[in-house]
Design an enzyme around this catalytic site. Structure first.
Site, PDB file in Angstrom:
ATOM      1  N   PRO A  65       0.869  -1.165  -0.245  1.00  0.00           N
ATOM      2  CA  PRO A  65       0.031   0.037   0.337  1.00  0.00           C
ATOM      3  C   PRO A  65       0.955   1.149  -0.067  1.00  0.00           C
ATOM      4  O   PRO A  65       1.729   1.457   0.694  1.00  0.00           O
ATOM      5  CB  PRO A  65      -0.725  -0.206   1.102  1.00  0.00           C
ATOM      6  CG  PRO A  65       0.143  -0.918   2.395  1.00  0.00           C
ATOM      7  CD  PRO A  65       0.997  -1.891   1.286  1.00  0.00           C
ATOM      8  N   MET A  66       0.630   2.225  -0.881  1.00  0.00           N
ATOM      9  CA  MET A  66       1.483   3.414  -0.891  1.00  0.00           C
ATOM     10  C   MET A  66       0.475   4.513  -1.043  1.00  0.00           C
ATOM     11  O   MET A  66      -0.243   4.670  -2.081  1.00  0.00           O
ATOM     12  CB  MET A  66       2.641   3.370  -2.013  1.00  0.00           C
ATOM     13  CG  MET A  66       3.804   2.378  -1.484  1.00  0.00           C
ATOM     14  SD  MET A  66       5.078   2.705  -2.776  1.00  0.00           S
ATOM     15  CE  MET A  66       4.387   1.569  -3.953  1.00  0.00           C
ATOM     16  N   ALA A  67       0.435   5.298  -0.112  1.00  0.00           N
ATOM     17  CA  ALA A  67      -0.337   6.700  -0.317  1.00  0.00           C
ATOM     18  C   ALA A  67       0.075   7.577  -1.428  1.00  0.00           C
ATOM     19  O   ALA A  67       1.188   7.686  -1.717  1.00  0.00           O
ATOM     20  CB  ALA A  67      -0.367   7.512   0.988  1.00  0.00           C
ATOM     21  N   GLN A  90      -6.801  -0.829   3.265  1.00  0.00           N
ATOM     22  CA  GLN A  90      -6.319  -0.492   4.445  1.00  0.00           C
ATOM     23  C   GLN A  90      -7.000   0.515   4.883  1.00  0.00           C
ATOM     24  O   GLN A  90      -7.262   1.589   4.216  1.00  0.00           O
ATOM     25  CB  GLN A  90      -4.847  -0.233   4.092  1.00  0.00           C
ATOM     26  CG  GLN A  90      -3.954   0.069   5.367  1.00  0.00           C
ATOM     27  CD  GLN A  90      -2.601   0.530   5.370  1.00  0.00           C
ATOM     28  OE1 GLN A  90      -2.258   1.765   4.926  1.00  0.00           O
ATOM     29  NE2 GLN A  90      -1.523  -0.235   5.604  1.00  0.00           N
ATOM     30  N   CYS A 119       2.223   3.921   9.817  1.00  0.00           N
ATOM     31  CA  CYS A 119       2.259   5.316   9.170  1.00  0.00           C
ATOM     32  C   CYS A 119       2.965   6.195  10.232  1.00  0.00           C
ATOM     33  O   CYS A 119       2.798   6.348  11.271  1.00  0.00           O
ATOM     34  CB  CYS A 119       0.964   6.071   8.816  1.00  0.00           C
ATOM     35  SG  CYS A 119       1.421   7.483   8.024  1.00  0.00           S
ATOM     36  N   LYS A 122      -0.614  -4.089   9.580  1.00  0.00           N
ATOM     37  CA  LYS A 122       0.972  -3.580   8.954  1.00  0.00           C
ATOM     38  C   LYS A 122       1.597  -2.742   9.753  1.00  0.00           C
ATOM     39  O   LYS A 122       0.815  -1.714  10.284  1.00  0.00           O
ATOM     40  CB  LYS A 122       0.582  -2.980   7.411  1.00  0.00           C
ATOM     41  CG  LYS A 122       2.050  -2.735   6.899  1.00  0.00           C
ATOM     42  CD  LYS A 122       1.855  -2.574   5.460  1.00  0.00           C
ATOM     43  CE  LYS A 122       3.151  -2.174   4.763  1.00  0.00           C
ATOM     44  NZ  LYS A 122       3.563  -0.800   5.171  1.00  0.00           N
ATOM     45  N   GLY A 177       9.867  -4.092   2.966  1.00  0.00           N
ATOM     46  CA  GLY A 177      11.192  -3.334   3.024  1.00  0.00           C
ATOM     47  C   GLY A 177      12.306  -3.657   2.250  1.00  0.00           C
ATOM     48  O   GLY A 177      12.915  -4.742   2.410  1.00  0.00           O
ATOM     49  N   ASP A 178      12.726  -2.960   1.269  1.00  0.00           N
ATOM     50  CA  ASP A 178      13.887  -2.985   0.279  1.00  0.00           C
ATOM     51  C   ASP A 178      14.052  -4.318  -0.465  1.00  0.00           C
ATOM     52  O   ASP A 178      14.840  -4.985  -0.711  1.00  0.00           O
ATOM     53  CB  ASP A 178      15.119  -3.118   1.161  1.00  0.00           C
ATOM     54  CG  ASP A 178      15.049  -1.991   2.313  1.00  0.00           C
ATOM     55  OD1 ASP A 178      14.370  -0.883   1.749  1.00  0.00           O
ATOM     56  OD2 ASP A 178      16.013  -1.832   3.134  1.00  0.00           O
ATOM     57  N   ARG A 191       8.410   0.694  -3.039  1.00  0.00           N
ATOM     58  CA  ARG A 191       9.072   1.471  -4.001  1.00  0.00           C
ATOM     59  C   ARG A 191       9.421   0.951  -5.303  1.00  0.00           C
ATOM     60  O   ARG A 191       9.823   1.698  -6.553  1.00  0.00           O
ATOM     61  CB  ARG A 191      10.004   2.251  -3.316  1.00  0.00           C
ATOM     62  CG  ARG A 191       9.612   3.158  -2.387  1.00  0.00           C
ATOM     63  CD  ARG A 191      10.669   3.604  -1.299  1.00  0.00           C
ATOM     64  NE  ARG A 191      11.171   2.671  -0.443  1.00  0.00           N
ATOM     65  CZ  ARG A 191      11.914   2.596   0.228  1.00  0.00           C
ATOM     66  NH1 ARG A 191      12.530   3.852   0.548  1.00  0.00           N
ATOM     67  NH2 ARG A 191      12.395   1.715   1.240  1.00  0.00           N
TER      68      ARG A 191
HETATM   69  C1  LIG Z   1       5.204   6.818  -1.013  1.00  0.00           C
HETATM   70  C2  LIG Z   1       4.483   5.762  -0.219  1.00  0.00           C
HETATM   71  C3  LIG Z   1       3.483   5.615   0.565  1.00  0.00           C
HETATM   72  C4  LIG Z   1       3.448   4.767   1.463  1.00  0.00           C
HETATM   73  N1  LIG Z   1       1.993   4.654   1.951  1.00  0.00           N
HETATM   74  C5  LIG Z   1       1.597   3.745   2.669  1.00  0.00           C
HETATM   75  C6  LIG Z   1       0.552   3.602   3.120  1.00  0.00           C
HETATM   76  O1  LIG Z   1      -0.573   4.149   2.761  1.00  0.00           O
HETATM   77  N2  LIG Z   1       0.019   2.563   4.139  1.00  0.00           N
HETATM   78  C7  LIG Z   1       1.294   1.594   4.589  1.00  0.00           C
HETATM   79  O2  LIG Z   1       0.947   0.706   5.270  1.00  0.00           O
HETATM   80  N3  LIG Z   1       2.497   1.770   3.957  1.00  0.00           N
HETATM   81  C8  LIG Z   1       2.560   2.706   3.214  1.00  0.00           C
HETATM   82  N4  LIG Z   1       3.848   3.025   2.715  1.00  0.00           N
HETATM   83  C9  LIG Z   1       5.031   1.965   3.133  1.00  0.00           C
HETATM   84  C10 LIG Z   1       5.173   0.623   2.094  1.00  0.00           C
HETATM   85  O3  LIG Z   1       3.910   0.071   2.248  1.00  0.00           O
HETATM   86  C11 LIG Z   1       6.284  -0.245   2.461  1.00  0.00           C
HETATM   87  O4  LIG Z   1       6.065  -0.809   3.681  1.00  0.00           O
HETATM   88  C12 LIG Z   1       7.537   0.552   2.648  1.00  0.00           C
HETATM   89  O5  LIG Z   1       7.734   1.370   1.433  1.00  0.00           O
HETATM   90  C13 LIG Z   1       8.858  -0.350   2.718  1.00  0.00           C
HETATM   91  O6  LIG Z   1       8.635  -1.249   1.529  1.00  0.00           O
HETATM   92  P1  LIG Z   1       9.813  -0.872   0.242  1.00  0.00           P
HETATM   93  O7  LIG Z   1      11.234  -0.826   0.481  1.00  0.00           O
HETATM   94  O8  LIG Z   1       9.445  -2.078  -0.837  1.00  0.00           O
HETATM   95  O9  LIG Z   1       9.228   0.564  -0.361  1.00  0.00           O
HETATM   96  C14 LIG Z   1       4.385   4.006   1.880  1.00  0.00           C
HETATM   97  C15 LIG Z   1       5.575   3.927   1.251  1.00  0.00           C
HETATM   98  C16 LIG Z   1       5.665   5.084   0.266  1.00  0.00           C
HETATM   99  C17 LIG Z   1       7.365   5.126  -0.292  1.00  0.00           C
END
Ligand SMILES: Cc1cc2nc3c(=O)[nH]c(=O)nc-3n(C[C@H](O)[C@H](O)[C@H](O)COP(=O)(O)O)c2cc1C
Length: 386
Positions: free
Chosen positions: A58-60, A112, A142, A181, A243-244, A267
């Site tokens: 999930p990514m806002a 979510q 968050c 989460k 994460g990563d 990401r």
């Molecule tokens: C732009 C952005 C928005 C995010 N929004 C949310 C969100 O709405 N809810 C949530 O649980 N995590 C959110 N995250 C966290 C991601 O879900 C994820 O846990 C975090 O980026 C680590 O994973 P990654 O390294 O694959 O990016 C967000 C991350 C980014 C970069």
């Protein structure tokens, strides 16, 4: 119990456990020739079957319906909406309700929600269930002040009683499995997730996703998946490692060393759905310019349909860099696109830069239009209104 297996979970193999690195999984310790995890393995969250071991994060400001549908097409077994405010749902805020729009080809899909009041969260969960989600995901991760100052998001990791009350209220309100989460804790070095995680499971969580950074860290440093391994050993529900995760080698290393049921990709998938294909199937082909443009134009069209031209035009700007970067197109091209006002003009320039994309786009449009049924009937005007 260890290994993350749960009744109904088709237990992922944990063959060839490697010694865990002290604080992070190091892919160079991992011999991809000898240990292969099947990322196409099905697993279950209570009754919900997840067809692959990759979850789209999930990514806002990112996880619109077009992003989620694309993620499913490229191999994500589960996709998730961005966090939706339970207060917005309670007040029937039009823009908030727009986040609950579910297409039939997104399933399985988690929506979510975030908030700090058990009663309001339970009510929001009922609306989410009616909207057609397969899972209710609760945000205890968050780190953004706007959210934490209301007592929601990561703050709840330091208020276990309230966090558990929220999970219980939501689990009792709906028939769907509830997932949570979370981050590792609020401050650097925190191990709060290991205390709170098992309590959340007792309270009714059917799965946990851990992003093992602290809220204080935001996105700096590294995700410490040694904590994910510890959490897996403590709970009898599937754990998702976030994460990563940016490659198949990384995904396999994290799954193997932690025993997590799945990995979550965030990401790494921004403007790059091909990474999901690489992780799930090992298909490491770089997309051609035509493929990149066809996917981006489809994404633009779908987002305009979902958000309306005005909102979509500004929302989409960050995606141009994400898609066209990575050496795919020269930098000035992206800079030309972000200053354009209309998405029609963006589309025209993209197709001019890769004319062969048009034929691919037509094929894609045929593929995705099938089954695009909106389950929650909402007036289209709300998508242009925000
Ligand atoms: C732009 C952005 C928005 C995010 N929004 C949310 C969100 O709405 N809810 C949530 O649980 N995590 C959110 N995250 C966290 C991601 O879900 C994820 O846990 C975090 O980026 C680590 O994973 P990654 O390294 O694959 O990016 C967000 C991350 C980014 C970069």
């Amino acid at each position: 119990m260890s290994g993350g297996a749960t009744p109904g979970l088709v237990a992922p193999t944990r063959a060839g456990m490697l010694p865990a690195a002290p604080d992070v999984v190091n892919t160079s310790d991992y011999d991809s020739q000898t240990v292969q995890v099947n990322l196409r393995e099905t697993w279950l969250i209570r009754g919900v079957e997840i067809p692959t071991r990759v979850v789209l994060a999930p990514m806002a400001g990112v996880s619109v319906q077009a992003f989620r549908r694309q993620g499913r097409r490229f191999g994500a077994g589960l996709v998730c909406s961005e966090m939706v405010s339970c207060a917005g749902i309670e007040h029937r805020n039009e823009k908030t309700l727009g986040y609950l729009r579910v297409a039939s080809d997104e399933h399985p899909l988690a929506i979510q929600i975030f908030g700090s009041e058990p009663r309001a969260m339970a009510e929001a969960a009922r609306v989410v269930e009616a909207a057609g989600a397969d899972l209710i995901d609760i945000n205890f991760g968050c780190p953004v002040r706007k959210v934490t100052k209301t007592g929601a998001g990561a703050t709840l990791l330091d208020d276990t009683g309230r966090a558990c009350a929220i999970v219980t209220a939501v689990a009792q309100a709906v028939g769907l499995p509830v997932s949570v989460k979370m981050r590792r804790g609020l401050r650097d070095g925190a191990r709060t997730c290991l205390e709170v995680g098992p309590r959340l499971v007792e309270a009714g969580a059917a799965t946990l996703t851990l992003h093992p950074r602290s809220a204080q860290q935001m996105y700096t440093g590294r995700a410490d998946h040694a904590l994910t391994e510890e959490l897996v050993a403590l709970v009898d529900v599937p754990v998702v490692a976030s994460g990563d995760i940016v490659s198949r080698a990384r995904a396999q290393a994290v799954l193997t060393t932690t025993g997590a049921a799945a990995v979550m990709v965030g990401r790494g998938a921004q403007g790059n759905p091909w990474v999901l294909r690489e992780i799930v199937d090992g298909d490491a082909r770089e997309p051609s310019r035509e493929e990149v443009v066809a996917e981006l134009v489809l994404f633009v069209r779908e987002t305009v349909r979902e958000l309306g031209e005005r909102r979509a035009a500004s929302f989409l700007k960050k995606f141009y860099g994400w898609y066209l970067g990575r050496g795919r197109f020269p930098k000035p091209f992206k800079q030309q696109l972000v200053v354009l006002d209309s998405t029609e003009e963006v589309e025209r320039r993209l197709l001019a830069a890769a004319p062969g994309a048009l034929a691919l786009l037509e094929l894609l449009e045929e593929e995705v239009s099938v089954g695009d049924e909106v389950l929650l009937e909402l007036p289209i005007s709300i998508y242009g209104g925000g």
